[in-house]
Design an enzyme around this catalytic site. Structure first.
Site, PDB file in Angstrom:
ATOM      1  CB  CYS A  35      -0.878  -0.008   1.214  1.00 58.27           C
ATOM      2  SG  CYS A  35      -0.064  -0.171   2.892  1.00 58.27           S
ATOM      3  CB  THR A  39      -1.307  -3.745   9.792  1.00 55.66           C
ATOM      4  OG1 THR A  39      -0.150  -4.237  10.224  1.00 55.66           O
ATOM      5  CG2 THR A  39      -1.277  -2.491   8.806  1.00 55.66           C
TER       6      THR A  39
END
EC number: 1.2.1.12
Length: 337
Positions: A154, A184
């Site tokens: 990302c 995350t």
């Protein structure tokens, strides 16, 4: 061309959001999901309710049986197979498989999906040996004989378009990147063991945690002209979604901060429309939740020291933006066949 039929291996954060993107697309059809660790019933719950991205509102989701989910009237086959070689993608009609377990990230491991009848595999993570593509940057280098690809990370998807615009217009001599990154699933809710990364074992919601990232170096793989010119690090911060890249570069050509803003704005309205964004409002991280673009340049947040040395700031929804790019990369691959 008929609909592009995809399967998803691993129904975690990215797997579920890629499913949401696919189910809202006219040209892409989700036909199968594999996850050996959750029941079909639990899958419907996990898909329907999302702390960050909200309830799924686009169709009813229900169980047809323990091997089939119904999204409205649309059936999706569910498998619970541990060994990727044994997942019958071919039977389900899945030509493209999104490998989003985070486990099978190298070429050989991801290639196991081909044995089950998949034609192409997109790894939703950086890969040490599969070719990496960033939509808007180097997807035109993809050729139809390549069966295993990586959608990079990302952060690389945020950084690479920005670096490309700066390098194309002004030339980058060298640069350092910091990503201020949302937590995350690999992090810990409370302090716990993490023998490879001691800091990474500390409580995610209570700390700013310095961490390594390969995102800046990976830009050199998707933009070879920047190979060796960029490196970077990460701070994990206690927010659940949306991250921000801080890219500090020395440019070859003299350019005022206004010149740089103009170049990025032009790219965001032209070639990189839908990939690169440009904002001049006073926004904060939650304003970008659900933004499908890879990289949204914050014109007010950056600063120049002089005409050759500048700090640039660009936001990204590290979950939703990235998941949209996974599907975009599949679209591009399908067009190239």
């Amino acid at each position: 061309m008929g609909k592009i039929k995809i399967g998803i291996n691993g129904f975690g954060r990215i797997g579920r959001l890629v499913a949401r993107v696919a189910l809202q697309s006219d040209d892409v059809e989700l036909v199968a999901v594999n996850d050996p660790f959750i029941t079909t019933e639990y899958m419907t719950y996990m898909f329907k309710y999302d702390t960050v991205h909200g309830h799924w509102k686009h169709s009813d989701i229900k169980l047809k049986d323990d091997k089939t989910l119904l999204f409205g009237e649309k059936p999706v086959t569910v498998f619970g197979v541990r060994n990727p070689e044994e997942i019958p993608w071919g039977e389900a009609g899945a030509d493209y498989v999104v490998e989003s377990t985070g486990v099978f990230t190298d070429k050989d491991k991801a290639a196991a999906h081909l044995k089950g009848g998949a034609k192409k595999v997109v790894i939703s993570a950086p890969s040490k040996d599969a070719p990496m593509f960033v939509v808007g940057v180097n997807e035109d280098k993809y050729t139809s004989d390549v069966n295993i690809v990586s959608n990079a990370s990302c952060t690389t998807n945020c950084l690479a378009p920005l670096a490309k615009v700066i390098n194309d217009n002004f030339g980058i001599i060298e640069g350092l990147m910091t990503t201020v990154h949302a937590i995350t699933a690999t992090q810990k809710t409370v302090d716990g063991p993490s023998s490879k990364d001691w800091r990474g074992g500390r409580a995610a919601s209570f700390n700013i945690i310095p961490s390594s990232t390969g995102a800046a170096k990976a830009v050199g793989k998707v933009l070879p002209e920047l190979n060796g010119k960029l490196t970077g690090m990460s701070f994990r911060v206690p927010t659940v979604d949306v991250s921000v890249v801080d890219l500090t570069v020395r440019t070859e050509k003299a350019a005022s901060y206004d010149d740089i803003k103009k170049a990025i704005k032009a790219a965001s309205e032209g070639k990189l429309k839908g990939i690169m964004g440009y904002v001049e409002e006073d926004l904060v991280s939650t304003d970008f939740v659900g933004d499908s673009r890879s990289s949204i340049f914050d014109a007010k947040a950056g600063i120049a020291l002089n005409d050759h040395f500048v700090k640039l700031v660009s936001w990204y929804d590290n979950e939703w933006g990235y998941s949209n790019r996974v599907v975009d990369l599949i679209r591009h691959m399908a067009k190239t066949q």
